[in-house]
Structure formats: C-alpha cells, structure tokens
Write an enzyme that holds these catalytic residues in place. Structure first.
Site, PDB file in Angstrom:
ATOM      1  N   GLY A   1      25.723  29.117 -45.148  1.00 11.41           N
ATOM      2  CA  GLY A   1      25.749  27.996 -44.198  1.00 11.41           C
ATOM      3  C   GLY A   1      26.710  28.301 -43.054  1.00 11.41           C
TER       4      GLY A   1
ATOM      5  N   HIS B   1      22.668  28.049 -10.196  1.00  3.88           N
ATOM      6  CA  HIS B   1      22.096  29.381 -10.475  1.00  3.88           C
ATOM      7  C   HIS B   1      23.120  30.441 -10.112  1.00  3.88           C
ATOM      8  CE1 HIS B   1      19.114  32.580 -10.667  1.00  3.88           C
ATOM      9  NE2 HIS B   1      19.594  33.024  -9.512  1.00  3.88           N
TER      10      HIS B   1
END
Ligand code: FAD
Length: 490
Positions: A184, A446
């Site tokens: 996990g 961007h």
C-alpha cells in the site's frame, strides 16, 4: 494548574486533527486544553508519518532525477550517503515544525500537557504522566488520538529487525536487504526510500495489485518503475511465518499460488494498515460507541454517541489521512463552539508520494465498475506534454471522469511527478461543480504539467488540438478514449 481544572474544550491528541481543532476553538474564544502523550507536538503526521517520509522521499526523487541527467549529457559521481546527515536533515525539519506548533499554541493561549489521557465519565478524564495523575473536567471534548501500525500475528517479539513505519523512519541503518510486507501507500513510499539509500527491497502484497483501491492504469507506471528499482514484487502472496535465524537474519515463509517459499532478509517492514487508538481511552466509562473495527462512531458534526464529545481524524474512520483529520478538526471545533458547521466535503484526495507520484480523488473507474455508476472519461497521455517530456515524465497520465448527464467532473486520477499537487485542481472542480467546458476553457499556463488537466477535459469535449484524434473533433461531448490511432502533433 489545580488538581481538577474545568475547561471549555479539551482536545486529546496534538496531530493534524487535534491541533487544528484546538487552535480553531481557541480562535472562537474557547478556553482550550490540548493533551498529548508524546513529548513533541504534531502527532504521527509530523513526528513519524507524512513529514519525515516526504523529507526522505525528496532525497529519492532528486537522486532519480540526477541519475536521469546522465542520459542527457550531465553526469555526477555516484552518490555518497552520509546517513547521520540525512537523519539530521529529516529530524531538523520535524523539530522546527513541532516547535512551530508549540509557538502557535502559546500565541493562542492553548494550554498543553503531556501524558496518557483516559476517560472517567462523559465530563471528566484523567491524564497520567511521570509527574502524577491530573483530573480534567470538561464541557466538551474532542478526541483525536489517531492510529498505530497494525502488526502481523505471531511475529517474534521485540526483534529490532522487524520495523514499523515509525522505526523505519528512525533510519538507524540501511539493511542490505529489506522485505516490505504490504504494497500500500506507506510500504511503497518507505520501500522506495530504502531502495534509493541502497537496500535491496522486496515487496509482498496479499492482493493481486499494488495500492489496492486505486485505478490500476495509474498505478502501472509506478509499478514499472518499482519493478526496476526493487528486487521483487510478489503479488497475491502472503507472509505465513517469520523466524529468527542464528546469523541474525529473519527467515520469512511466503505463500503464493505456486507454493511456499522461504526467504531471508536482514530486516522486514510491516506496513499492513493501521488501527485506531481507542483501547487506552477507557471508553467503557462513557457512552461512546465504536464500530466493528474499533473506530469511534460519529455523525456529520463529528459528534460521538455522547452529545458533548467529538471524534476526528484517524480514530473516527477511513480514509486515514492528515488533511481529512484537519478538516474534521475544524468542523468539530466550530460545532463545539456553537457555530453551524458540518463535515460535508464532497471528496478527499489520496496521494502516493513515490517517484512518480500517484493521486486520485472522487470516483475511480474501479468503484464505478463495481457499483455500476455511469461515467464518461477524458484521458491525456503525458507523452503529448512538452513539460512532461522535459521532465522525463512521458509515462504520466491525467484522467478525468465526468457525469454523462451533467458533464460535471466526478473523479480524477493522475500519475507523474507532482501528481499530488495537480490533483488539487480536480478537488476544486468537484467541490465547485465544474463541468468539462469549465475546466477545458480555463486558460492554464504553458508549459506546465497543470495543462494536462485542461487537456484531459478537451479530450472529452473533442476540442483538443495538442493531439490528433481522428474520431473526435467537435463539441459532441462524448467520451474520448485514446487508442493506438492517436498522433502526437506537439
Ligand atoms: P495523529 O497524527 O495520529 O495524532 C494523534 C496523537 O494523539 C499522537 O500524538 C498520539 O501520541 C496522541 N495520543 C494517542 N492516544 C493518546 C492518549 N490516550 N492520551 C494522550 N495522547 C494520545 N497522511 C497524509 O495525509 N499524507 C501523507 O503523506 C501521509 N503519510 C504518512 C506516512 C506514514 C509513515 C504514516 C504512518 C502515516 C501517514 N499519513 C499521511 C497518515 C497521517 O499521519 C494520519 O492520517 C494523521 O496523522 C492523523 O491525524 P490525527 O490527528 O487523527 O492523529
């Protein structure tokens, strides 16, 4: 303090749930006392959980990035690990943050005492410490005692080679080989830390997949990385016996469908889950009820079955996450101070801070399929992201699930560097009821990984221009699944 002091609100536990509750209640004008049995404030999260593990994972990530640089013309010499210095770096972060909590408590006049708290009645508790017993009478109580590592039955007792997450984070030494029992979040994070620091790491997981509960398409890129970094990943396998050997190693019997194998390890880390710390509270002296797994039962106001006692964080049920504890702490403090509040968060995000990171929130495809919940999805492969290419993260992916009727975001999953940061946008989208166009039409900077979230929405609406998807150019808003016919144009 006199032997019995009456306070407005007593908070048991100073973890992310407890201190948030104590500080919020104090800010609302309450006389607050916070009790913790640890000498340092901050709970598991700060002292032996989130913060120390992420400090060490930061080192793993930078090492991995530095190693990648050698493939693009920039080489460093082999890393030298000075374990004492690494430990010191981690400990200094923890102690700076812990003393920050003490200062914040002092600034708010929240009194703190150290000792083991247990109930006497619905209005009184006792705190036991080396300096004696102290009785506290309270009008309201907020229980935030957290959880502890669950252990496998039948392990040799007191063997220092059997680690929990707490002792693993102490970083006493780096074993030549380590078995992580449990694939996990905690097991994989700590496994990656030890592998980066030089251990040969193996993982054994009872279920057929790593990080059970998460969609496997976002787990796969991590699993591919770990398969190279770890010696072995044994799925659908379980530890059936652990024996001490004369040489000091541990002999571990691992059962799988192919039979039982006996392997030797210098150390093993048990990370099979956590149990709530309810046993020491003497809840029998109160009317507080627990469920079959010993979690305290609470309602949406974080109230227990006793009107003036609240429970928050790990002790009040899954998911056992710090940000859930903090949110619940504020709700409990506000309700206990007479303000209208309720735990009505739509979603709680989950993150695995490995390299690459894995993050998800809201509905998963796994849940949708198990429960027959209709959904549509947009997926953006990071192979088409300039920023991901720069970061050597082309294996990443951003996936958003939408309600087919309303087109609202109902779930998201991301794998790649900073996935844990990127998932916050999905949380906000779900909380605000944003639909695919809201996300796709929001201008993202961007070049960033954040763009992939808008791009996943555009994959769904059909307005994507950073990829060419022949079957889907328009605004007909049908599910877009990327197939082998896609062409990357930027
Ligand atoms: P805790 O933080 O557990 O605090 C409870 C406090 O109560 C402790 O200080 C304890 O000593 C004290 N206490 C207990 N019983 C008594 C008593 N009877 N009397 C007095 N004091 C008592 N979560 C995340 O969200 N992100 C992560 O990256 C993350 N990483 C983790 C890594 C590891 C290795 C581990 C073990 C956990 C991690 N978690 C993470 C989970 C997170 O630590 C817990 O969800 C969080 O600490 C729960 O907060 P809490 O306030 O409920 O309790």
């Amino acid at each position: 303090m006199s032997n019995t002091e009456l306070v407005d609100i007593v908070v048991i536990g100073s973890g992310p749930g407890g201190y948030a509750a104590a500080f919020r209640a104090a800010d609302l004008g309450q006389k607050v006392l916070m009790i913790d049995r640890d000498s340092d404030l901050g709970g598991v999260c700060l002292n032996r959980g989130c913060i120390p593990s992420k400090a060490l994972l930061h080192i793993s990530k930078v090492m991995s990035e530095a190693s990648h640089l050698s493939t693009i013309g920039v080489s460093f010499s082999e890393p030298q690990i000075e374990l004492d210095v690494v430990r010191d770096y981690k400990n200094k972060i923890v102690s700076r943050l812990s003393s920050g909590i003490s200062q914040l408590a002092n600034a708010r006049k929240v009194k703190t005492i150290h000792g083991d708290a247990s109930f006497i009645s619905n209005n009184e508790l006792v705190v036991k410490s080396e300096s004696g017993d102290q009785t506290i009478a309270f009008k309201k109580c907020i229980i935030s005692v957290g959880s502890s590592s669950a252990m496998l039955p039948g392990l040799p007792e007191g063997n220092p080679s059997i680690l929990t997450s707490k002792t693993a984070l102490d970083l006493k030494d780096i074993p030549k080989n380590l078995l992580v029992v449990g694939g996990g979040v905690i097991g994989l994070e700590l496994g990656q830390v030890y592998a980066s620091l030089g251990s040969e790491v193996s993982v054994v997981e009872f279920l057929p997949s790593l990080i059970p509960g998460a969609d496997q398409d976002i787990v796969k890129p991590l699993q591919r990385r770990l398969s190279k970094q770890f010696k072995s990943i044994m799925l659908s396998s379980k530890v059936v016996a652990v024996k001490e050997t004369e040489g000091g190693d541990l002999s571990v019997s691992i059962e799988s469908k192919d039979g039982t194998e006996e392997l030797r390890f210098e150390k093993i880390l048990i990370s099979i889950g956590r149990s709530p710390n309810t046993k020491q509270l003497n809840l029998g002296s109160t009317g507080i009820e627990v469920d079959d797994n010993n979690f305290i039962i609470v309602d949406e106001y974080q109230k227990t079955t006793v009107d003036n006692i609240f429970a928050i964080g790990d002790v009040a049920g899954n998911p056992m996450l710090a940000h859930k504890a903090t949110h619940e702490g504020k709700v409990a403090a506000e309700v206990a101070s007479g303000h209208p509040a309720a735990m009505d968060a739509r979603v709680i995000p989950s993150v695995v801070y490995t390299h690459p990171e894995v993050a998800w929130v809201g509905l998963t495809e796994l849940e949708a399929e198990e429960q027959g919940i209709p959904y549509e999805k947009g997926e953006f492969p990071w192979a088409a992201s300039g920023k991901a290419m720069i970061l050597d993260a082309s294996q990443g992916k951003t996936k958003i699930l939408f309600d087919p009727e309303t087109k609202r975001v109902i779930g998201a999953a991301i794998v790649g560097p900073a996935a844990g940061d990127l998932i916050s946008e999905a949380c906000l989208a779900i909380e605000m009821g944003s639909d695919a166009e809201d996300v796709g039409l929001t201008i993202h900077p961007h070049p960033t990984l954040g763009e992939t979230f808008a791009a996943a929405s555009e994959m769904y609406t059909g307005t994507i221009t950073d990829l060419y998807v022949p079957q889907k150019r328009g605004k007909d808003r049908k599910s877009t699944r990327l197939n082998s016919s896609h062409q990357i144009i930027s």
